[in-house]
Design an enzyme around this catalytic site. Structure first.
Site, PDB file in Angstrom:
ATOM      1  N   CYS A  62      -5.859   2.212   5.809  1.00 29.48           N
ATOM      2  CA  CYS A  62      -6.543   0.992   6.244  1.00 29.48           C
ATOM      3  C   CYS A  62      -5.970   0.552   7.598  1.00 29.48           C
ATOM      4  O   CYS A  62      -5.025   1.149   8.117  1.00 29.48           O
ATOM      5  CB  CYS A  62      -6.372  -0.103   5.196  1.00 29.48           C
ATOM      6  N   HIS A  76       0.851  -1.176   0.000  1.00 27.73           N
ATOM      7  CA  HIS A  76       0.000   0.000   0.000  1.00 27.73           C
ATOM      8  C   HIS A  76       0.899   1.242   0.000  1.00 27.73           C
ATOM      9  O   HIS A  76       2.062   1.183   0.422  1.00 27.73           O
ATOM     10  CB  HIS A  76      -0.905   0.020   1.229  1.00 27.73           C
ATOM     11  N   GLU A 124       1.062   3.918   1.848  1.00 21.80           N
ATOM     12  CA  GLU A 124       1.616   4.324   3.139  1.00 21.80           C
ATOM     13  C   GLU A 124       2.764   3.415   3.555  1.00 21.80           C
ATOM     14  O   GLU A 124       3.807   3.893   4.018  1.00 21.80           O
ATOM     15  CB  GLU A 124       0.522   4.303   4.217  1.00 21.80           C
ATOM     16  N   CYS A 126      -2.200  -0.213   7.363  1.00 25.39           N
ATOM     17  CA  CYS A 126      -1.388   1.001   7.239  1.00 25.39           C
ATOM     18  C   CYS A 126      -1.398   1.813   8.532  1.00 25.39           C
ATOM     19  O   CYS A 126      -0.378   2.368   8.926  1.00 25.39           O
ATOM     20  CB  CYS A 126      -1.867   1.838   6.060  1.00 25.39           C
TER      21      CYS A 126
END
Length: 178
Positions: A105, A74, A76, A108
């Site tokens: 999320c 992801h 991040e 993250c």
């Protein structure tokens, strides 16, 4: 999809949009640019930028899980991984801000907690993002706000968002499978 001008009865429960100052707006827009880059490369449209307290961009990243096959890639997490080996202290990271084009999320948010980053600013919130994701099981998220993860942290993590909702939403329009 314009969430601010096209809100209807079912969207009345969405979180209110936050207004940003010039600095936060500038860096969140950089994260949004990365979300468009992720989409152009065939990934889910998310981007992230990490900025020091003094305004130095420490890391920038896009989501890359489609092109890498890494489900944890992801934006991040990719930005946090870019900090590895750079000798940035936990104290410096406590003063840093992570800008994310979408609400982080659960995974993250946990990575942000472990990194010791003290501030998060995000664009589109998870509730609005679910409109784009639809009901497909492979596109659903764990319905837990990043704020819930941050509240469980023994150190403070300031969280601002949603912000620049229409700009942050643009990369998602038509990007998810029906």
């Amino acid at each position: 999809m314009n969430f601010n001008n096209n809100m209807h009865a079912s969207t009345a429960s969405y979180p209110a949009e936050n207004t940003l100052d010039e600095r936060d707006g500038r860096y969140l827009r950089k994260a949004i640019v990365w979300s468009h880059a992720a989409r152009r490369r065939g990934n889910r449209p998310f981007g992230s930028v990490i900025v020091s307290a003094s305004g130095e961009v420490l890391a920038e990243a896009a989501n890359s899980n489609t092109e890498t096959g890494d489900c944890t890639a992801h934006a991040e997490v990719n930005a946090l991984r870019a900090l590895a080996g750079r000798n940035i202290s936990r104290e410096e990271l406590a003063g840093a801000t992570l800008y994310a084009s979408g609400e982080p999320c659960v995974m993250c948010a946990g990575a942000i907690f472990w990194s010791n980053i003290g501030r998060v600013v995000f664009g589109i919130d998870a509730e609005r993002l679910r409109v784009f994701r639809g009901e497909r099981q492979d596109q659903r998220d764990a319905e837990l706000s990043c704020r819930d993860v941050f509240r469980a942290s023994p150190h403070g993590i300031e969280c601002i968002g949603p912000a620049l909702i229409d700009e942050a939403s643009a990369a998602h329009d038509g990007a998810w499978k029906a």
